[in-house]
Design a protein around this motif. Structure first.
Motif, mmCIF file in Angstrom:
data_model
loop_
_atom_site.group_PDB
_atom_site.id
_atom_site.type_symbol
_atom_site.label_atom_id
_atom_site.label_comp_id
_atom_site.label_asym_id
_atom_site.label_seq_id
_atom_site.Cartn_x
_atom_site.Cartn_y
_atom_site.Cartn_z
ATOM 1 N N TYR A 1 0.833 -1.198 0.000
ATOM 2 C CA TYR A 1 0.000 0.000 0.000
ATOM 3 C C TYR A 1 0.871 1.253 0.000
ATOM 4 O O TYR A 1 0.571 2.231 -0.692
ATOM 5 C CB TYR A 1 -0.936 0.021 1.215
ATOM 6 N N LEU A 2 1.949 1.221 0.770
ATOM 7 C CA LEU A 2 2.844 2.379 0.815
ATOM 8 C C LEU A 2 3.604 2.545 -0.503
ATOM 9 O O LEU A 2 3.900 3.677 -0.906
ATOM 10 C CB LEU A 2 3.784 2.271 2.011
ATOM 11 N N ASP A 3 3.893 1.448 -1.189
ATOM 12 C CA ASP A 3 4.465 1.545 -2.542
ATOM 13 C C ASP A 3 3.499 2.267 -3.469
ATOM 14 O O ASP A 3 3.911 3.046 -4.341
ATOM 15 C CB ASP A 3 4.768 0.159 -3.117
ATOM 16 N N ASN A 4 2.203 2.034 -3.282
ATOM 17 C CA ASN A 4 1.201 2.705 -4.102
ATOM 18 C C ASN A 4 1.064 4.184 -3.744
ATOM 19 O O ASN A 4 0.762 5.001 -4.614
ATOM 20 C CB ASN A 4 -0.136 1.973 -4.029
ATOM 21 N N VAL A 5 1.285 4.532 -2.482
ATOM 22 C CA VAL A 5 1.339 5.955 -2.105
ATOM 23 C C VAL A 5 2.449 6.612 -2.922
ATOM 24 O O VAL A 5 2.254 7.680 -3.528
ATOM 25 C CB VAL A 5 1.609 6.128 -0.585
ATOM 26 N N GLU A 6 3.604 5.959 -2.944
ATOM 27 C CA GLU A 6 4.749 6.484 -3.691
ATOM 28 C C GLU A 6 4.464 6.553 -5.193
ATOM 29 O O GLU A 6 4.819 7.533 -5.855
ATOM 30 C CB GLU A 6 5.964 5.591 -3.421
ATOM 31 N N ALA A 7 3.791 5.526 -5.715
ATOM 32 C CA ALA A 7 3.446 5.529 -7.141
ATOM 33 C C ALA A 7 2.533 6.711 -7.475
ATOM 34 O O ALA A 7 2.699 7.351 -8.524
ATOM 35 C CB ALA A 7 2.777 4.211 -7.529
ATOM 36 N N CYS A 8 1.601 7.014 -6.599
ATOM 37 C CA CYS A 8 0.726 8.168 -6.817
ATOM 38 C C CYS A 8 1.535 9.460 -6.805
ATOM 39 O O CYS A 8 1.305 10.360 -7.618
ATOM 40 C CB CYS A 8 -0.360 8.221 -5.741
ATOM 41 N N ALA A 9 2.487 9.551 -5.886
ATOM 42 C CA ALA A 9 3.316 10.757 -5.777
ATOM 43 C C ALA A 9 4.176 10.948 -7.019
ATOM 44 O O ALA A 9 4.477 12.081 -7.400
ATOM 45 C CB ALA A 9 4.190 10.679 -4.529
ATOM 46 N N GLU A 10 4.580 9.847 -7.638
ATOM 47 C CA GLU A 10 5.453 9.922 -8.810
ATOM 48 C C GLU A 10 4.688 9.981 -10.128
ATOM 49 O O GLU A 10 5.294 10.173 -11.186
ATOM 50 C CB GLU A 10 6.395 8.714 -8.823
ATOM 51 N N TRP B 1 5.695 9.546 5.100
ATOM 52 C CA TRP B 1 4.601 10.034 4.271
ATOM 53 C C TRP B 1 3.580 10.871 5.037
ATOM 54 O O TRP B 1 2.837 11.644 4.432
ATOM 55 C CB TRP B 1 3.902 8.867 3.571
ATOM 56 N N LYS B 2 3.539 10.704 6.344
ATOM 57 C CA LYS B 2 2.493 11.358 7.149
ATOM 58 C C LYS B 2 2.362 12.851 6.847
ATOM 59 O O LYS B 2 1.259 13.342 6.622
ATOM 60 C CB LYS B 2 2.757 11.134 8.630
ATOM 61 N N GLY B 3 3.434 13.578 6.807
ATOM 62 C CA GLY B 3 3.377 15.019 6.603
ATOM 63 C C GLY B 3 3.273 15.460 5.156
ATOM 64 O O GLY B 3 2.995 16.621 4.890
ATOM 65 N N LYS B 4 3.470 14.530 4.227
ATOM 66 C CA LYS B 4 3.463 14.950 2.824
ATOM 67 C C LYS B 4 2.434 14.243 1.950
ATOM 68 O O LYS B 4 2.270 14.613 0.793
ATOM 69 C CB LYS B 4 4.863 14.811 2.229
ATOM 70 N N VAL B 5 1.701 13.276 2.511
ATOM 71 C CA VAL B 5 0.740 12.538 1.692
ATOM 72 C C VAL B 5 -0.352 13.456 1.131
ATOM 73 O O VAL B 5 -0.804 13.274 0.001
ATOM 74 C CB VAL B 5 0.138 11.334 2.468
ATOM 75 N N ASP B 6 -0.740 14.451 1.900
ATOM 76 C CA ASP B 6 -1.800 15.352 1.433
ATOM 77 C C ASP B 6 -1.307 16.376 0.414
ATOM 78 O O ASP B 6 -2.110 17.123 -0.145
ATOM 79 C CB ASP B 6 -2.455 16.058 2.628
ATOM 80 N N GLU C 1 -5.764 7.924 0.149
ATOM 81 C CA GLU C 1 -6.591 6.733 0.326
ATOM 82 C C GLU C 1 -5.736 5.479 0.541
ATOM 83 O O GLU C 1 -6.061 4.639 1.390
ATOM 84 C CB GLU C 1 -7.529 6.578 -0.871
ATOM 85 N N TRP C 2 -4.643 5.353 -0.203
ATOM 86 C CA TRP C 2 -3.729 4.224 0.010
ATOM 87 C C TRP C 2 -3.131 4.282 1.408
ATOM 88 O O TRP C 2 -3.028 3.261 2.098
ATOM 89 C CB TRP C 2 -2.610 4.221 -1.036
ATOM 90 N N TYR C 3 -2.736 5.468 1.831
ATOM 91 C CA TYR C 3 -2.144 5.644 3.164
ATOM 92 C C TYR C 3 -3.150 5.231 4.238
ATOM 93 O O TYR C 3 -2.818 4.496 5.170
ATOM 94 C CB TYR C 3 -1.710 7.104 3.343
ATOM 95 N N ASP C 4 -4.385 5.700 4.121
ATOM 96 C CA ASP C 4 -5.416 5.372 5.104
ATOM 97 C C ASP C 4 -5.751 3.886 5.107
ATOM 98 O O ASP C 4 -6.150 3.337 6.142
ATOM 99 C CB ASP C 4 -6.684 6.192 4.846
ATOM 100 N N LEU C 5 -5.588 3.250 3.971
ATOM 101 C CA LEU C 5 -5.889 1.820 3.859
ATOM 102 C C LEU C 5 -4.960 0.984 4.740
ATOM 103 O O LEU C 5 -5.353 -0.075 5.225
ATOM 104 C CB LEU C 5 -5.800 1.386 2.390
ATOM 105 N N VAL C 6 -3.752 1.446 4.964
ATOM 106 C CA VAL C 6 -2.822 0.730 5.853
ATOM 107 C C VAL C 6 -3.458 0.585 7.235
ATOM 108 O O VAL C 6 -3.541 -0.515 7.789
ATOM 109 C CB VAL C 6 -1.449 1.444 5.954
ATOM 110 N N ASP C 7 -3.919 1.679 7.799
ATOM 111 C CA ASP C 7 -4.538 1.661 9.126
ATOM 112 C C ASP C 7 -5.810 0.812 9.124
ATOM 113 O O ASP C 7 -6.033 0.018 10.045
ATOM 114 C CB ASP C 7 -4.841 3.088 9.574
ATOM 115 N N MET C 8 -6.635 0.968 8.103
ATOM 116 C CA MET C 8 -7.876 0.189 8.026
ATOM 117 C C MET C 8 -7.567 -1.304 8.026
ATOM 118 O O MET C 8 -8.273 -2.090 8.671
ATOM 119 C CB MET C 8 -8.648 0.544 6.753
#
Length: 166
Positions: free
Chosen positions: A47-56, A116-121, A141-148
């Motif tokens: 999921y965190l790889d997908n956060v990064e993919a979205c950022a890139e 990612w916490k401070g920069k995901v948004d 959404e990917w970031y939040d999915l980790v917690d869920m």
């Protein structure tokens, strides 16, 4: 409980298990605690790889979530039901991880979440990556999915612990 504190709770519980308890499979068709931990770590890192993919990402994705994805995010988590993955090797986590490996995996998940916490948004919400069941998700959404996902497995953890009489 924040996502990082929840992972701390998982780590605290992990400390109390013996290696035998971690690897104990209570009945056919279920996972051991160690397999559940391994699954949580691997999925969180994906999921965190997908956060990064979205950022890139360089282009915006106009498509959105599936109905299941919309429902998941409207609820803020998974339904309290067991989800059975197809019986395939890639859906069966390792049952040979050492406790130290599981601790290291949880530490890595926390490290990446802190990064990612401070920069995901700050990531463009229209830069998305496809989830097989929930549709096109953005970095938040990917970031939040980790917690869920960690919260979803609390019931399974409790059931497995009860079978060990912990």
């Amino acid at each position: 409980m924040s996502d990082l504190k929840l992972i701390d709770a998982y780590k605290s519980n992990l400390q109390a298990y013996s290696l035998e308890q971690l690897r104990h499979i209570p009945e056919r068709g279920t996972w051991s605690l160690g397999q559940m931990y391994s699954h949580l770590i691997l999925v969180a890192l994906e999921y965190l790889d997908n956060v990064e993919a979205c950022a890139e990402a360089v282009s915006e994705q106009p498509l959105g979530k599936t109905t299941a994805g919309e429902n998941l995010y409207a609820r803020g988590g998974f339904l309290p039901i067991k989800i059975k993955l197809p019986d395939l090797p890639e859906n069966t986590p390792s049952n040979s991880e050492e406790k130290e490996d599981l601790f290291a995996g949880l530490d890595l998940v926390q490290k990446r979440m802190r990064e990612w916490k401070g920069k995901v948004d700050l990531v463009n919400p229209n830069h998305k990556a496809l989830h097989g069941g929930f549709g096109w998700l953005n970095a938040r959404e990917w970031y939040d999915l980790v917690d869920m996902h960690f919260r979803h497995h609390l019931n399974q953890k409790q059931e497995l612990e009860q079978k060990l009489s912990l």
